[in-house]
Design an enzyme around this catalytic site. Structure first.
Site, short mmCIF file in Angstrom:
data_model
loop_
_atom_site.label_atom_id
_atom_site.label_comp_id
_atom_site.label_asym_id
_atom_site.label_seq_id
_atom_site.Cartn_x
_atom_site.Cartn_y
_atom_site.Cartn_z
N CYS A 97 63.15 5.04 15.98
CA CYS A 97 64.25 5.38 16.86
C CYS A 97 63.73 6.27 17.98
O CYS A 97 62.58 6.71 17.96
CB CYS A 97 65.36 6.12 16.11
N ARG A 101 68.98 3.87 18.68
CA ARG A 101 68.94 3.58 17.25
C ARG A 101 68.33 2.23 16.92
O ARG A 101 68.67 1.21 17.54
CB ARG A 101 70.35 3.64 16.68
N ILE A 113 68.19 0.76 10.04
CA ILE A 113 67.33 0.48 8.89
C ILE A 113 68.05 0.77 7.58
O ILE A 113 68.21 -0.11 6.74
CB ILE A 113 66.02 1.30 8.97
N ASN A 118 64.42 10.82 14.10
CA ASN A 118 63.62 9.61 14.06
C ASN A 118 62.75 9.66 12.83
O ASN A 118 61.99 10.61 12.63
CB ASN A 118 62.73 9.51 15.32
#
Length: 216
Positions: A2, A51, A54, A77
Site C-alpha cells: 500500500c 490501498r 489483502i 503499509n
C-alpha cells in the site's frame, strides 16, 4: 503493498487538502484498489492512503483507520502476522471493531500504549498515527526495514511517504540533489540509511519509532 503519506504542520497555514491528494495519487501504483484521506479538525495534520486489498476486502477496512471516537487515525503499509491473537485480546479488554483488518488492531493498541504499541507487532510495516488527543504524529518502521518510510522536515512541517516521489507532488517541499550522497552510491551501490539522494529527505531507520509534537 500500500502507499501512505501525510503532513503535520507546526506553524503557518493549515495542511492543504490538494497537497495531500497530490502526494497520495503519486502512489497509486502501490494501491490501485481504493484510496482515503483525512484532515484533522484543527488543520494541523493530513493523512493519505492508497490501498491494495489483502486481509479484509471490505470498505470497512479502508484507511485512514480511526478508533471509536476518531481521535486516533492510522495509515499503514504492511502485514501484521499476529493480529488475530492481538484482536482477541483487545476485544476481551472492551475495544469495538468494525473490520477484520490488521490495521484496526494497531489503532486500538495505540489507544492503550501509544508509540510503544509497535513492540507488540510481529510483521513487516511502515505506519503513521495521528493522535488528536495529544496533537502528536508517530512514525514507525518494522525491525528489519522491509517496508520503506521517508520523511522531510523543515521549520513549518514534517511530511512523510512510502516513496520519495510523493514529495515531488507537494509544491512547498523543495527537492534538491544531495551532492554529498553521490560518492556513497559509487562506493556501496546505494545511499546508506538514513540518508537519501535528496537534501532534507531522510529515511526512518528500521526498528525505529519517531514521535513529533505540535512544536516540531
Amino acid at each position: 503493498m500500500c502507499g501512505i503519506c501525510g503532513e503535520m504542520r507546526f506553524a503557518g497555514p493549515p495542511v492543504v487538502h490538494e497537497h495531500i491528494f497530490g502526494m497520495r495519487e503519486s502512489l497509486v501504483h502501490r494501491g490501485p484498489d481504493d484510496s482515503g484521506q483525512y484532515l484533522s479538525p484543527d488543520g494541523r495534520a493530513g493523512l493519505g492512503f492508497r490501498r491494495l486489498r489483502i486481509v479484509d476486502l471490505s470498505p470497512q477496512a479502508n484507511q485512514p483507520m480511526g478508533n471509536e471516537d476518531g481521535s486516533v487515525r492510522l495509515v499503514f503499509n504492511g502485514e501484521i502476522y499476529n493480529f488475530p491473537v492481538l484482536r482477541e485480546q483487545l476485544l476481551a479488554r472492551g475495544h469495538r471493531f468494525r473490520s477484520h483488518a490488521d490495521s484496526e488492531v494497531i489503532v486500538h493498541l495505540f489507544e492503550e500504549r501509544g508509540a510503544d504499541c509497535v513492540q507488540e507487532l510481529e510483521g513487516m510495516f511502515a505506519l503513521a498515527v495521528w493522535d488528536g488527543r495529544t496533537r502528536r504524529l508517530t512514525l514507525a518502521r518494522d525491525r528489519s526495514g522491509k517496508k520503506p518510510l521517508f520523511y522531510y522536515q523543515d521549520a513549518e512541517r514534517i511530511a512523510f511517504a512510502s516513496e520519495i516521489k510523493a514529495f515531488f507532488a507537494h509544491p512547498e517541499i523543495p527537492i534538491e540533489v544531495n551532492q554529498e550522497a553521490i560518492p556513497y552510491y559509487f562506493i556501496h551501490g546505494y545511499v546508506p540509511c538514513p540518508e537519501t539522494f535528496y537534501r532534507g529527505v531522510r529515511q526512518i531507520e528500521p526498528a525505529t519509532s519517531v514521535t513529533i509534537d505540535a512544536s516540531g
